[in-house]
Design a protein around this motif. Structure first.
Motif, PDB file in Angstrom:
ATOM      1  N   GLY A  23       0.795  -1.222   0.000  1.00  0.00           N
ATOM      2  CA  GLY A  23       0.000   0.000   0.000  1.00  0.00           C
ATOM      3  C   GLY A  23       0.825   1.269   0.000  1.00  0.00           C
ATOM      4  O   GLY A  23       0.321   2.342  -0.361  1.00  0.00           O
TER       5      GLY A  23
ATOM      6  N   ASN B 165      -9.563   3.907  -5.586  1.00  0.00           N
ATOM      7  CA  ASN B 165      -9.299   3.145  -4.374  1.00  0.00           C
ATOM      8  C   ASN B 165     -10.176   1.901  -4.283  1.00  0.00           C
ATOM      9  O   ASN B 165      -9.732   0.849  -3.810  1.00  0.00           O
ATOM     10  CB  ASN B 165      -9.524   4.029  -3.145  1.00  0.00           C
ATOM     11  CG  ASN B 165      -8.655   3.641  -1.981  1.00  0.00           C
ATOM     12  OD1 ASN B 165      -7.424   3.745  -2.057  1.00  0.00           O
ATOM     13  ND2 ASN B 165      -9.263   3.168  -0.913  1.00  0.00           N
TER      14      ASN B 165
ATOM     15  N   TYR C 193       0.829   3.177  -3.084  1.00  0.00           N
ATOM     16  CA  TYR C 193      -0.318   4.042  -3.344  1.00  0.00           C
ATOM     17  C   TYR C 193      -0.150   5.411  -2.700  1.00  0.00           C
ATOM     18  O   TYR C 193      -1.018   6.270  -2.830  1.00  0.00           O
ATOM     19  CB  TYR C 193      -1.597   3.381  -2.820  1.00  0.00           C
ATOM     20  CG  TYR C 193      -1.983   2.142  -3.573  1.00  0.00           C
ATOM     21  CD1 TYR C 193      -2.951   2.179  -4.566  1.00  0.00           C
ATOM     22  CD2 TYR C 193      -1.369   0.922  -3.310  1.00  0.00           C
ATOM     23  CE1 TYR C 193      -3.292   1.044  -5.278  1.00  0.00           C
ATOM     24  CE2 TYR C 193      -1.704  -0.217  -4.006  1.00  0.00           C
ATOM     25  CZ  TYR C 193      -2.670  -0.153  -4.988  1.00  0.00           C
ATOM     26  OH  TYR C 193      -3.007  -1.283  -5.693  1.00  0.00           O
TER      27      TYR C 193
ATOM     28  N   THR D 267      -2.627   5.551  -8.337  1.00  0.00           N
ATOM     29  CA  THR D 267      -3.403   4.801  -7.357  1.00  0.00           C
ATOM     30  C   THR D 267      -3.312   3.299  -7.620  1.00  0.00           C
ATOM     31  O   THR D 267      -3.000   2.504  -6.733  1.00  0.00           O
ATOM     32  CB  THR D 267      -4.871   5.254  -7.373  1.00  0.00           C
ATOM     33  OG1 THR D 267      -4.940   6.662  -7.120  1.00  0.00           O
ATOM     34  CG2 THR D 267      -5.682   4.518  -6.319  1.00  0.00           C
TER      35      THR D 267
ATOM     36  N   ASN E  93      -4.776   9.846   0.282  1.00  0.00           N
ATOM     37  CA  ASN E  93      -4.838  10.430  -1.062  1.00  0.00           C
ATOM     38  C   ASN E  93      -5.958  11.455  -1.169  1.00  0.00           C
ATOM     39  O   ASN E  93      -5.798  12.521  -1.784  1.00  0.00           O
ATOM     40  CB  ASN E  93      -5.045   9.326  -2.103  1.00  0.00           C
ATOM     41  CG  ASN E  93      -3.755   8.635  -2.469  1.00  0.00           C
ATOM     42  OD1 ASN E  93      -2.716   9.265  -2.607  1.00  0.00           O
ATOM     43  ND2 ASN E  93      -3.801   7.324  -2.627  1.00  0.00           N
TER      44      ASN E  93
ATOM     45  N   ASN F 206       1.655  10.087  -6.376  1.00  0.00           N
ATOM     46  CA  ASN F 206       0.314  10.340  -5.858  1.00  0.00           C
ATOM     47  C   ASN F 206       0.182  11.755  -5.319  1.00  0.00           C
ATOM     48  O   ASN F 206      -0.823  12.442  -5.563  1.00  0.00           O
ATOM     49  CB  ASN F 206      -0.008   9.359  -4.718  1.00  0.00           C
ATOM     50  CG  ASN F 206      -0.214   7.948  -5.189  1.00  0.00           C
ATOM     51  OD1 ASN F 206       0.750   7.229  -5.383  1.00  0.00           O
ATOM     52  ND2 ASN F 206      -1.453   7.544  -5.365  1.00  0.00           N
TER      53      ASN F 206
ATOM     54  N   TRP G  18      -8.708  -2.018  -4.203  1.00  0.00           N
ATOM     55  CA  TRP G  18      -8.949  -3.076  -3.211  1.00  0.00           C
ATOM     56  C   TRP G  18      -9.055  -4.428  -3.899  1.00  0.00           C
ATOM     57  O   TRP G  18      -8.414  -5.399  -3.496  1.00  0.00           O
ATOM     58  CB  TRP G  18     -10.239  -2.795  -2.422  1.00  0.00           C
ATOM     59  CG  TRP G  18     -10.434  -3.780  -1.307  1.00  0.00           C
ATOM     60  CD1 TRP G  18     -10.095  -3.603  -0.001  1.00  0.00           C
ATOM     61  CD2 TRP G  18     -10.968  -5.109  -1.404  1.00  0.00           C
ATOM     62  NE1 TRP G  18     -10.383  -4.740   0.725  1.00  0.00           N
ATOM     63  CE2 TRP G  18     -10.922  -5.685  -0.105  1.00  0.00           C
ATOM     64  CE3 TRP G  18     -11.464  -5.882  -2.441  1.00  0.00           C
ATOM     65  CZ2 TRP G  18     -11.362  -6.980   0.161  1.00  0.00           C
ATOM     66  CZ3 TRP G  18     -11.899  -7.188  -2.180  1.00  0.00           C
ATOM     67  CH2 TRP G  18     -11.854  -7.708  -0.888  1.00  0.00           C
TER      68      TRP G  18
ATOM     69  N   ALA H 255      -4.604   4.249   2.564  1.00  0.00           N
ATOM     70  CA  ALA H 255      -4.147   4.881   1.326  1.00  0.00           C
ATOM     71  C   ALA H 255      -5.213   5.792   0.737  1.00  0.00           C
ATOM     72  O   ALA H 255      -4.918   6.920   0.305  1.00  0.00           O
ATOM     73  CB  ALA H 255      -3.757   3.804   0.311  1.00  0.00           C
ATOM     74  N   GLY H 256      -6.456   5.328   0.716  1.00  0.00           N
ATOM     75  CA  GLY H 256      -7.526   6.131   0.144  1.00  0.00           C
ATOM     76  C   GLY H 256      -7.768   7.403   0.931  1.00  0.00           C
ATOM     77  O   GLY H 256      -7.971   8.489   0.349  1.00  0.00           O
TER      78      GLY H 256
ATOM     79  N   MET I 279      -5.981  -0.220   2.158  1.00  0.00           N
ATOM     80  CA  MET I 279      -6.668   0.641   1.197  1.00  0.00           C
ATOM     81  C   MET I 279      -7.433   1.776   1.873  1.00  0.00           C
ATOM     82  O   MET I 279      -7.563   2.861   1.308  1.00  0.00           O
ATOM     83  CB  MET I 279      -7.613  -0.192   0.327  1.00  0.00           C
ATOM     84  CG  MET I 279      -6.906  -1.141  -0.637  1.00  0.00           C
ATOM     85  SD  MET I 279      -5.805  -0.301  -1.813  1.00  0.00           S
ATOM     86  CE  MET I 279      -4.196  -0.588  -1.036  1.00  0.00           C
TER      87      MET I 279
END
Length: 428
Positions: A22, A53, A25, A201, A268, A30, A57, A264-265, A261
């Motif tokens: 991850g 995102n 990402y 991503t 971001n 990014n 996953w 990371a999501g 995720m």
């Protein structure tokens, strides 16, 4: 412990590979893509981050599942299935170019961060970032995957704090965030940034790396790299040697991927929202240096410094994961192992050349993510196809709905890239 359930300590022990993957990402590419999108288009491309995102996953879970069930990475599996040596070399070449584009983003990001924090010249910042990445890779090879995971996860915590703190201090407008969830584009530039965000991503090298990370973490040494002729027999052998049923391990992996995720999501999205709320319309904020200066003067030195620290941690962590993926790509497809130091030095050259000639670092970061976006189908299509095959995953092969979702994601990404190419070649 009941059958089919994992105790909390056991679950925690199984978590890790997805968090390391991850980090890819949350690399400097990014940061540049999301920051530029927010500064130039405000909340317009929020939906791209969210959609990317969600797709990520599924893709990362399939990658981990391939490594766990087969005991092989995606490059290794393709290396045995692509019979024609020229086809295998051609596939390796595009994957290698993608890995080099990743290195460019990560080394440049680390160099920019060192320049912002300490005034280190960009070229020397790139060298320092490369040297640190070598140290992290040596740690992985000598101390094992678990120690490597702890270090990278520590850097991940720093990244999360650095990039989310600003949103807490200067929050975005709720109405703007909601409006950004409506899928739409404004012009050719927004399509370019959408492709860049998706390339940053859903990163091809993260797909290759995650299957290898899962293999290294869970495959017993006695069978690591061994090729089984029957998927069911291989599954039983691996489960017996691990001491844990494969189905149970896959359930834990879903938690691992979900946690990775979500982190990371969220990070971001915070990067884009920070720029949309505080940098939209501000001159010069379409570059990392300009964004840092605007954050420093507009919100305060603490937010700006934490942003730069997050960028530095992002470059250091992601460049080691990228180099790990590149080594796996070469080994799996060409059956060649290059000394770690030699490979790291070779892949550093393009990034150092870009820094040496004075090319705009932020532009280089965004364009590198576009290159990554074009490499996505070459990793994603084989991944979806292989994980749907009974002779590869046996009883753990994809369900029809999972395969359909993977195909839909592939079609969407390919269509976006085709649109981008048409806009570029027509001058739009």
């Amino acid at each position: 412990m009941r059958r089919g359930r994992l105790s909390l300590p056991r679950l925690a022990w199984l978590i890790g590979p997805a968090l390391v993957a991850g980090v890819a990402y949350l690399d400097p590419g990014n940061v540049a893509s999301n920051m530029t999108a927010g500064a130039v288009y405000g909340y317009l491309l929020v939906w791209v981050v969210v959609l990317g995102n969600v797709m990520a996953w599924l893709i990362q879970y399939l990658s981990a599942k391939l490594g766990i069930v087969t005991g092989r990475s995606l490059p290794e599996t393709l290396g045995t299935r692509i019979r024609n040596p020229w086809a295998r070399r051609a596939y390796w070449l595009q994957a290698e170019l993608v890995a080099m584009a990743t290195d460019i983003a990560e080394v440049i990001g680390g160099a920019v961060a060192l320049n912002l924090l300490f005034g280190v010249p960009l070229i020397w910042g790139g060298v320092i970032t490369g040297v640190v990445s070598i140290g992290l890779l040596l740690l992985q090879s000598r101390r094992g995957p678990r120690t490597f995971e702890f270090v990278v996860i520590g850097l991940l915590v720093i990244i999360a704090i650095g990039f989310t703190f600003g949103v807490l201090v200067a929050p975005p407008e709720a109405a703007g965030v909601v409006s950004g969830l409506v899928p739409r584009f404004e012009d050719a530039g927004s399509v370019l940034l959408a492709a860049s965000i998706l390339g940053a991503t859903i990163m091809p090298h993260a797909i290759y790396a995650h299957s290898a990370l899962a293999r290294d973490r869970f495959a017993p040494r006695a069978v690591r790299g061994a090729q089984a002729t029957d998927a069911g027999t291989a599954d039983r052998s691996l489960a017996e040697l691990r001491g844990i049923p494969t189905a149970r391990l896959l359930r834990a992996t879903k938690w691992d991927v979900t946690i990775a995720m979500i982190i990371a999501g969220t990070v971001n999205l915070c990067i884009l929202l920070l720029a949309a709320a505080n940098l939209a319309g501000v001159p010069g904020t379409d570059s990392l240096e300009g964004a840092y200066a605007a954050l420093y003067s507009g919100i305060g030195p603490v937010v700006a410094t934490l942003f730069a620290v997050g960028l530095l941690a992002s470059g250091l962590a992601s460049t080691s994961v990228g180099a790990y993926a590149g080594a796996e790509i070469m080994h799996g497809l060409l059956h060649v192992r290059v000394p770690l130091l030699a490979r790291r030095l070779v892949t550093l050259i393009p990034a150092l050349l870009i820094l040496a000639v004075g090319f705009d670092p932020t532009v280089a970061l965004v364009l590198s993510q576009v290159v990554l976006s074009f490499g996505i189908p070459f990793a994603l299509i084989p991944l979806v196809a292989l994980t749907a095959k009974a002779d590869v995953l046996g009883v753990h092969r994809n369900r029809i709905a999972t395969t359909a979702a993977g195909v839909a994601a592939s079609v969407f990404l390919i269509a976006l890239n085709a649109t981008l190419l048409w806009l570029v070649f027509t001058g739009a």
